[in-house]
Design an enzyme around this catalytic site. Structure first.
Site, PDB file in Angstrom:
ATOM      1  N   GLU A   1       0.834  -1.200   0.000  1.00 22.01           N
ATOM      2  CA  GLU A   1       0.000   0.000   0.000  1.00 22.01           C
ATOM      3  C   GLU A   1       0.872   1.253   0.000  1.00 22.01           C
ATOM      4  O   GLU A   1       1.891   1.304   0.705  1.00 22.01           O
ATOM      5  CB  GLU A   1      -0.901  -0.036   1.243  1.00 22.01           C
ATOM      6  CG  GLU A   1      -2.285   0.486   1.026  1.00 22.01           C
ATOM      7  CD  GLU A   1      -3.095  -0.294  -0.010  1.00 22.01           C
ATOM      8  OE1 GLU A   1      -3.036   0.073  -1.209  1.00 22.01           O
ATOM      9  OE2 GLU A   1      -3.788  -1.240   0.374  1.00 22.01           O
ATOM     10  N   HIS A   2       0.474   2.236  -0.786  1.00 21.62           N
ATOM     11  CA  HIS A   2       1.245   3.468  -0.990  1.00 21.62           C
ATOM     12  C   HIS A   2       2.645   3.155  -1.531  1.00 21.62           C
ATOM     13  O   HIS A   2       3.619   3.824  -1.203  1.00 21.62           O
ATOM     14  CB  HIS A   2       1.330   4.282   0.314  1.00 21.62           C
ATOM     15  CG  HIS A   2       0.037   4.974   0.616  1.00 21.62           C
ATOM     16  ND1 HIS A   2      -0.283   6.195   0.093  1.00 21.62           N
ATOM     17  CD2 HIS A   2      -1.024   4.590   1.361  1.00 21.62           C
ATOM     18  CE1 HIS A   2      -1.488   6.549   0.517  1.00 21.62           C
ATOM     19  NE2 HIS A   2      -1.965   5.590   1.277  1.00 21.62           N
TER      20      HIS A   2
ATOM     21  N   LEU B   1     -12.389   1.122  -3.049  1.00 25.50           N
ATOM     22  CA  LEU B   1     -12.429   0.031  -4.037  1.00 25.50           C
ATOM     23  C   LEU B   1     -12.222   0.563  -5.452  1.00 25.50           C
ATOM     24  O   LEU B   1     -12.473  -0.132  -6.431  1.00 25.50           O
ATOM     25  CB  LEU B   1     -13.754  -0.728  -3.946  1.00 25.50           C
ATOM     26  CG  LEU B   1     -14.041  -1.366  -2.593  1.00 25.50           C
ATOM     27  CD1 LEU B   1     -15.371  -2.118  -2.623  1.00 25.50           C
ATOM     28  CD2 LEU B   1     -12.933  -2.323  -2.196  1.00 25.50           C
ATOM     29  N   SER B   2     -11.785   1.810  -5.540  1.00 31.41           N
ATOM     30  CA  SER B   2     -11.390   2.415  -6.821  1.00 31.41           C
ATOM     31  C   SER B   2     -12.510   2.523  -7.839  1.00 31.41           C
ATOM     32  O   SER B   2     -12.357   2.139  -9.001  1.00 31.41           O
ATOM     33  CB  SER B   2     -10.234   1.645  -7.439  1.00 31.41           C
ATOM     34  OG  SER B   2      -9.136   1.787  -6.626  1.00 31.41           O
TER      35      SER B   2
ATOM     36  N   SER C   1     -13.386   5.236  -9.051  1.00 27.77           N
ATOM     37  CA  SER C   1     -12.972   6.232 -10.052  1.00 27.77           C
ATOM     38  C   SER C   1     -12.104   5.599 -11.141  1.00 27.77           C
ATOM     39  O   SER C   1     -12.260   5.920 -12.319  1.00 27.77           O
ATOM     40  CB  SER C   1     -12.270   7.429  -9.406  1.00 27.77           C
ATOM     41  OG  SER C   1     -11.104   7.033  -8.741  1.00 27.77           O
TER      42      SER C   1
ATOM     43  N   GLU D   1      -7.015  10.857 -13.682  1.00 29.04           N
ATOM     44  CA  GLU D   1      -7.154  11.001 -12.219  1.00 29.04           C
ATOM     45  C   GLU D   1      -6.241  12.131 -11.712  1.00 29.04           C
ATOM     46  O   GLU D   1      -6.628  12.917 -10.852  1.00 29.04           O
ATOM     47  CB  GLU D   1      -6.799   9.667 -11.552  1.00 29.04           C
ATOM     48  CG  GLU D   1      -7.007   9.629 -10.064  1.00 29.04           C
ATOM     49  CD  GLU D   1      -8.358   9.046  -9.647  1.00 29.04           C
ATOM     50  OE1 GLU D   1      -8.875   8.151 -10.329  1.00 29.04           O
ATOM     51  OE2 GLU D   1      -8.885   9.511  -8.626  1.00 29.04           O
TER      52      GLU D   1
ATOM     53  N   ASP E   1      -4.484   1.183  -9.297  1.00 30.18           N
ATOM     54  CA  ASP E   1      -5.935   1.013  -9.422  1.00 30.18           C
ATOM     55  C   ASP E   1      -6.340   0.796 -10.877  1.00 30.18           C
ATOM     56  O   ASP E   1      -7.102  -0.123 -11.201  1.00 30.18           O
ATOM     57  CB  ASP E   1      -6.674   2.250  -8.877  1.00 30.18           C
ATOM     58  CG  ASP E   1      -6.320   2.537  -7.442  1.00 30.18           C
ATOM     59  OD1 ASP E   1      -5.682   1.666  -6.803  1.00 30.18           O
ATOM     60  OD2 ASP E   1      -6.660   3.623  -6.950  1.00 30.18           O
TER      61      ASP E   1
ATOM     62  N   TYR F   1      -2.749  12.546   0.789  1.00 33.79           N
ATOM     63  CA  TYR F   1      -2.193  11.639  -0.230  1.00 33.79           C
ATOM     64  C   TYR F   1      -1.093  12.363  -1.005  1.00 33.79           C
ATOM     65  O   TYR F   1       0.026  11.860  -1.152  1.00 33.79           O
ATOM     66  CB  TYR F   1      -3.304  11.179  -1.178  1.00 33.79           C
ATOM     67  CG  TYR F   1      -2.848  10.102  -2.148  1.00 33.79           C
ATOM     68  CD1 TYR F   1      -3.034   8.761  -1.864  1.00 33.79           C
ATOM     69  CD2 TYR F   1      -2.194  10.439  -3.340  1.00 33.79           C
ATOM     70  CE1 TYR F   1      -2.599   7.772  -2.739  1.00 33.79           C
ATOM     71  CE2 TYR F   1      -1.756   9.455  -4.219  1.00 33.79           C
ATOM     72  CZ  TYR F   1      -1.963   8.130  -3.913  1.00 33.79           C
ATOM     73  OH  TYR F   1      -1.512   7.159  -4.783  1.00 33.79           O
TER      74      TYR F   1
HETATM   75  C1  GLA Z   1      -5.107   5.039  -3.975  1.00 35.10           C
HETATM   76  C2  GLA Z   1      -4.312   5.389  -5.241  1.00 35.10           C
HETATM   77  C3  GLA Z   1      -3.382   4.249  -5.640  1.00 35.10           C
HETATM   78  C4  GLA Z   1      -2.523   3.795  -4.463  1.00 35.10           C
HETATM   79  C5  GLA Z   1      -3.387   3.581  -3.219  1.00 35.10           C
HETATM   80  C6  GLA Z   1      -2.551   3.307  -2.000  1.00 35.10           C
HETATM   81  O1  GLA Z   1      -5.980   3.969  -4.228  1.00 35.10           O
HETATM   82  O2  GLA Z   1      -5.197   5.670  -6.301  1.00 35.10           O
HETATM   83  O3  GLA Z   1      -2.588   4.651  -6.719  1.00 35.10           O
HETATM   84  O4  GLA Z   1      -1.478   4.691  -4.222  1.00 35.10           O
HETATM   85  O5  GLA Z   1      -4.215   4.689  -2.931  1.00 35.10           O
HETATM   86  O6  GLA Z   1      -1.844   2.139  -2.151  1.00 35.10           O
END
Ligand code: GLA
Length: 386
Positions: free
Chosen positions: A36-37, A127-128, A130, A162, A173, A223
């Site tokens: 993550e990140h 859950l993305s 976008s 994005e 994502d 972020y």
């Molecule tokens: C969001 C961003 C991704 C990623 C995650 C964290 O979902 O869109 O690119 O950085 O956060 O892992």
């Protein structure tokens, strides 16, 4: 569940435009097992597409304008494709404007189209939705006008859209929404975009998402700040260790040896990144070996790092993970996605799912007065034409 979504979307298109859609596109949300990140820090991630989708119906319009209807919002907008694309106050339309702008800026030409879409991906749950919106739109326009775009290009253009909307996100994502494969997780090298599928076999454990039902407004600004902090940290590491080209070349020892060279929070951010990159590699091996208990331990470690070092958690998510740690039927849990709300991902011993859900619902409601939601995830295919 998706069948009804598809039927409704198609019927809505027919009712609105008096003709059947020429193309129907399904575009999924994603989970991320670990990493993550890390996508924007050139590490590895382990995402997968899921069976929650946006369904789009498309048809050509024979004009220079396009019309897009969001069924779930009961809203629509028109865009003149001959004018410069600008951001609007109506946020959802910006993802579509962004996609059109990116396609045009990259030399793709297309005519006006009609589109209606409807979704069962919860918004704001990490859950993305976008990315699913961006990639599904690009896929639809590509299919309608026969644009020469590979899957990877779709993901990269979606990511740029994005960025234009305002989040300087990594590639995870969009990439996983496009490249998803049933019952496979994707080990993605975010530096080269090389990837490998691994079996998503969690043995005696079920993958369940707990949706905290909160989304704290800090998300976008924090972020973007994390990205800047990491860039600053990496440039310090590089200046002392010229052989380091990206975070994946840096060792924990190197980072520790520079501890007093980093200002403010930069040390903890960088320390997390280097450890998380290593955890993904260990997690892939554990998954391949069927060692889900070890995978689970790594998830707990990731959560600790996201909460205490990277500082992208919140009290609701921490409470869910702390409670999971005390529960012997849960072997792993962590916040998933960007943080500041959204879901935790959990590995729950099979046969105990309902008891766990009952326990967490009550506790969460008693503590925060908020309803906890659950998603039993099925790992599914990426963006496709129906
Ligand atoms: C969001 C961003 C991704 C990623 C995650 C964290 O979902 O869109 O690119 O950085 O956060 O892992």
């Amino acid at each position: 569940m998706n069948d009804i979504l598809i039927q409704n979307t198609t019927a809505f298109f027919e009712k609105s435009f008096g003709t059947s859609p020429e193309k129907t596109v399904l575009s999924p949300g994603r989970i991320n097992i670990i990493g993550e990140h890390i996508d924007y820090n050139d590490g590895y991630v382990l995402p997968a597409a899921i069976d929650k989708i946006i369904c789009f119906a498309f048809g050509k319009k024979n004009s220079k304008t396009s019309k897009v209807i969001a069924i779930d919002l009961n809203e629509e907008f028109e865009i003149d494709l001959t004018q410069e694309v600008k951001l609007s106050d109506v946020v959802w339309t910006n993802y579509i404007r962004g996609v059109i702008k990116q396609l045009q800026d990259n030399g793709f030409s297309f005519e006006g189209f009609n589109c209606v879409f409807s979704s069962n991906i919860p918004v704001g749950s990490g859950l993305s939705s976008s990315a699913a919106l961006e990639c599904g739109m690009i896929f639809g326009i590509k299919s309608l006008f026969d644009l020469k775009l590979e899957k990877k290009d779709i993901a990269l253009l979606g990511q740029k859209a994005e960025h234009w909307v305002g989040i300087n996100c990594g590639i995870m994502d969009q990439f996983s929404s496009v490249h998803g494969l049933e019952n496979k997780v994707i080990q993605l090298d975010c530096n080269t975009l090389d990837f490998e599928y691994h079996n998503a076999d969690f043995k005696d454990y079920s993958l369940i998402l707990f949706d905290s039902n909160v989304k704290h407004s800090l998300f976008t600004s924090e972020y973007n700040t994390r990205r800047i902090e990491c860039e600053e940290g990496l440039s310090i590491i590089k200046s002392h260790f010229p052989e380091v080209k990206s975070f994946r070349d840096a060792t924990e020892e190197q980072v520790l040896s520079l501890k007093d060279k980093f200002s403010g929070k930069v040390f903890s951010r960088v320390h997390f990144v280097v450890k998380e990159i290593n955890r993904v590699i260990k997690a892939c091996k554990a998954l391949d070996a069927g060692n889900i208990e070890l995978l689970g331990e790594l998830l707990f470690e990731t959560h600790y790092g996201l909460s205490q070092e990277y500082e992208v958690s919140c009290e609701e998510l921490d409470m869910l993970v702390d409670t999971a740690k005390e529960d012997e039927t849960i072997v792993g849990s962590r916040l998933m996605g960007g943080g500041f709300g959204g879901c935790t991902i959990n590995l729950v011993k099979k046969g105990h799912e309902n008891e766990v859900k009952r326990k967490f619902s009550k506790l969460y409601l008693d503590t925060f007065g908020i309803e906890l939601k659950f998603y039993d995830v099925k790992i599914s295919n990426g963006t496709t034409l129906l």
